[in-house]
Design a protein around this motif. Sequence first.
Motif, PDB file in Angstrom:
ATOM      1  N   SER A   1       1.004  -1.058   0.166  1.00  0.00           N
ATOM      2  CA  SER A   1      -0.158  -0.253   0.181  1.00  0.00           C
ATOM      3  C   SER A   1       0.990   1.238   0.045  1.00  0.00           C
ATOM      4  N   GLN A   2       0.372   2.268  -0.751  1.00  0.00           N
ATOM      5  CA  GLN A   2       0.910   3.381  -0.860  1.00  0.00           C
ATOM      6  C   GLN A   2       0.843   4.446   0.408  1.00  0.00           C
ATOM      7  N   GLY A   3      -0.354   4.050   0.984  1.00  0.00           N
ATOM      8  CA  GLY A   3      -0.479   4.760   2.065  1.00  0.00           C
ATOM      9  C   GLY A   3      -2.091   5.230   2.448  1.00  0.00           C
ATOM     10  N   THR A   4      -2.327   6.023   3.261  1.00  0.00           N
ATOM     11  CA  THR A   4      -3.763   6.153   3.512  1.00  0.00           C
ATOM     12  C   THR A   4      -3.928   7.840   3.764  1.00  0.00           C
ATOM     13  N   LEU A   5      -5.101   8.317   2.890  1.00  0.00           N
ATOM     14  CA  LEU A   5      -5.496   9.600   2.721  1.00  0.00           C
ATOM     15  C   LEU A   5      -6.693   9.864   3.876  1.00  0.00           C
ATOM     16  N   TYR A   6      -6.499  10.765   4.631  1.00  0.00           N
ATOM     17  CA  TYR A   6      -7.633  11.165   5.384  1.00  0.00           C
ATOM     18  C   TYR A   6      -8.488  12.463   4.938  1.00  0.00           C
ATOM     19  N   THR A   7      -9.481  12.391   4.774  1.00  0.00           N
ATOM     20  CA  THR A   7     -10.461  13.369   4.134  1.00  0.00           C
ATOM     21  C   THR A   7     -11.608  13.858   4.822  1.00  0.00           C
ATOM     22  N   SER A   8     -12.453  14.552   4.238  1.00  0.00           N
ATOM     23  CA  SER A   8     -13.920  14.775   4.975  1.00  0.00           C
ATOM     24  C   SER A   8     -14.570  15.347   3.611  1.00  0.00           C
ATOM     25  N   GLY A   9     -15.728  15.981   3.873  1.00  0.00           N
ATOM     26  CA  GLY A   9     -16.368  16.472   2.988  1.00  0.00           C
ATOM     27  C   GLY A   9     -16.038  17.788   2.152  1.00  0.00           C
ATOM     28  N   THR A  10     -14.981  18.342   2.874  1.00  0.00           N
ATOM     29  CA  THR A  10     -14.594  19.602   2.318  1.00  0.00           C
ATOM     30  C   THR A  10     -13.948  19.516   0.672  1.00  0.00           C
ATOM     31  N   THR A  11     -13.989  20.626  -0.266  1.00  0.00           N
ATOM     32  CA  THR A  11     -13.660  20.435  -1.655  1.00  0.00           C
ATOM     33  C   THR A  11     -11.887  20.609  -1.556  1.00  0.00           C
ATOM     34  N   ARG A  12     -11.331  20.896  -0.422  1.00  0.00           N
ATOM     35  CA  ARG A  12      -9.867  21.083  -0.550  1.00  0.00           C
ATOM     36  C   ARG A  12      -9.306  19.454  -0.842  1.00  0.00           C
ATOM     37  N   CYS A  13     -10.124  18.486  -0.380  1.00  0.00           N
ATOM     38  CA  CYS A  13      -9.759  17.287  -0.723  1.00  0.00           C
ATOM     39  C   CYS A  13      -9.624  16.541  -2.205  1.00  0.00           C
ATOM     40  N   LEU A  14     -10.578  17.400  -3.106  1.00  0.00           N
ATOM     41  CA  LEU A  14     -10.961  16.896  -4.383  1.00  0.00           C
ATOM     42  C   LEU A  14      -9.789  16.730  -5.351  1.00  0.00           C
ATOM     43  N   PRO A  15      -8.712  17.706  -5.637  1.00  0.00           N
ATOM     44  CA  PRO A  15      -7.487  17.318  -6.358  1.00  0.00           C
ATOM     45  C   PRO A  15      -6.935  16.272  -6.294  1.00  0.00           C
ATOM     46  N   VAL A  16      -6.731  16.039  -4.841  1.00  0.00           N
ATOM     47  CA  VAL A  16      -5.796  14.593  -4.544  1.00  0.00           C
ATOM     48  C   VAL A  16      -6.662  13.653  -4.899  1.00  0.00           C
ATOM     49  N   GLN A  17      -7.790  13.593  -4.396  1.00  0.00           N
ATOM     50  CA  GLN A  17      -8.734  12.471  -4.574  1.00  0.00           C
ATOM     51  C   GLN A  17      -8.969  12.071  -6.111  1.00  0.00           C
ATOM     52  N   ALA A  18      -8.870  13.005  -7.038  1.00  0.00           N
ATOM     53  CA  ALA A  18      -9.088  12.916  -8.412  1.00  0.00           C
ATOM     54  C   ALA A  18      -8.020  12.167  -8.858  1.00  0.00           C
ATOM     55  N   LEU A  19      -6.549  12.765  -8.625  1.00  0.00           N
ATOM     56  CA  LEU A  19      -5.199  11.853  -8.909  1.00  0.00           C
ATOM     57  C   LEU A  19      -5.210  10.638  -8.543  1.00  0.00           C
ATOM     58  N   ILE A  20      -5.753  10.431  -7.422  1.00  0.00           N
ATOM     59  CA  ILE A  20      -5.577   8.719  -7.129  1.00  0.00           C
ATOM     60  C   ILE A  20      -6.528   7.929  -7.659  1.00  0.00           C
ATOM     61  N   LYS A  21      -7.972   8.333  -8.125  1.00  0.00           N
ATOM     62  CA  LYS A  21      -8.738   7.641  -8.996  1.00  0.00           C
ATOM     63  C   LYS A  21      -8.193   7.562 -10.427  1.00  0.00           C
ATOM     64  N   LYS A  22      -7.893   8.730 -10.966  1.00  0.00           N
ATOM     65  CA  LYS A  22      -7.482   8.699 -12.371  1.00  0.00           C
ATOM     66  C   LYS A  22      -6.198   7.550 -12.618  1.00  0.00           C
ATOM     67  N   PHE A  23      -5.246   7.802 -11.723  1.00  0.00           N
ATOM     68  CA  PHE A  23      -4.034   6.698 -12.006  1.00  0.00           C
ATOM     69  C   PHE A  23      -4.051   5.760 -11.251  1.00  0.00           C
ATOM     70  N   ASN A  24      -5.115   5.123 -10.595  1.00  0.00           N
ATOM     71  CA  ASN A  24      -5.303   3.886  -9.737  1.00  0.00           C
ATOM     72  C   ASN A  24      -4.151   3.642  -8.686  1.00  0.00           C
ATOM     73  N   LEU A  25      -3.948   4.676  -8.030  1.00  0.00           N
ATOM     74  CA  LEU A  25      -2.946   4.559  -6.952  1.00  0.00           C
ATOM     75  C   LEU A  25      -3.654   3.790  -5.830  1.00  0.00           C
ATOM     76  N   ASP A  26      -2.562   3.081  -5.179  1.00  0.00           N
ATOM     77  CA  ASP A  26      -2.930   2.326  -4.085  1.00  0.00           C
ATOM     78  C   ASP A  26      -3.002   3.028  -2.779  1.00  0.00           C
TER      79      ASP A  26
END
Length: 411
Positions: free
Chosen positions: A2-27
Amino acid sequence: MSQGTLYTSGTTRCLPVQALIKKFNLDITSVDKSTVADFEKKFPLGQIPAFVGPKGFKITEEIALLYYVTGLIPDEKVKTVLKGKTDAEKTQVLRWVSVGNTNLFSAIFGNILSIKGITQFNKKENDGRFALIEKYANVFEERLKTHTYIATEKITLADLQCATAWTTACSSILGADFKKAHPYLVRWLNTVVASELGKLAFPEFKYAEKALAYVPPKKEKKDKPKKAEQQPKKDAAKKEEAPAPAEKKPKHPLEALGKSTFILDDWKRKYSNEETREVALPWFWEHYNPEEYSIWKVDYKYNDELTLTFMSNNLVGGFFNRLTASTKYVFGCMVVYGENNNNGITGAVMVRGQDYAPAFDVAPDWESYAYAKLDPTKDDDKEFINNMWAWDKPVVVNGESREISDGKVLK
């Protein structure tokens, strides 16, 4: 592994990082921080997004995390495009990522929270933040008149981060008038949202048909107290032992000056609810009594130690919070002028009486500021007071014009 754990919430501040994780199938596993009992033990500041990598490696701060996650993308060409190819491009990408994550974002969220009633609404502060948002919008508009994207000729981290701020604003506090006034910004935003990364980051984005507006809370009707039932005469005759009187709190030194003819609360309401230049300031000068109140120029003594503008503004906010015991006797504004790593704090504050010390010495840090009495009969002093309370003109410091980046109202 595993490459790690991302801690998030409903805030839009998390959106760019989450998009990168989804787009490039990061673990990377995403976890809502509200489900983690010891989150603040792991991250004492309690901010998100936050990240824990292999062997407990931790990252906080959105920009740092955005760059770290981009570095995990296996395709080197993709990483180069997102971060910039040349040193000049890399610098521009980082510059615009910072633009989208600092004062612009703070102004947008500050107005969203106050308009929704989550924080205390203050018309002056909201107007100041809207003016700052407009200033940023004009900078984007000029850039995007001649460029498709904000930093380079392809979508980069800068576009993702800046689009996070503008989608947040355009879906809530900015309406049709804003879209009409900024066609190039809107064209760019539509392009980013329609891109592959944009679809992942902003899948539910829609422009607000009408901008959010503040609605004052309705005053609750208080039930009239019921008259006490008449006690039988024999009970009334009995004298109960009276409780010991509560110890009186010491009075504020300015209480001794008595009531003034200038009603401070009337002025505070006028300032908060009316246009400053057009209505509030003329009302103030018509009713102000210089024999009852004095106005002081207040300057922070250690401007050379200030760094980021939002931190300077937080410093002012903390100072004002520590003046709570004197708020019945004071009113004023202090502003942060300049930019990150080159800014200062100044303002104009009115106090009851002719001495500043009794109003300010309730704050432990009051001696970190310098106080100079202003004379409203002098045009320069009156103009300074008007400018400090209106926030719509630059501050002149040592003959140099400095833009106001933020500020606070003391009332």
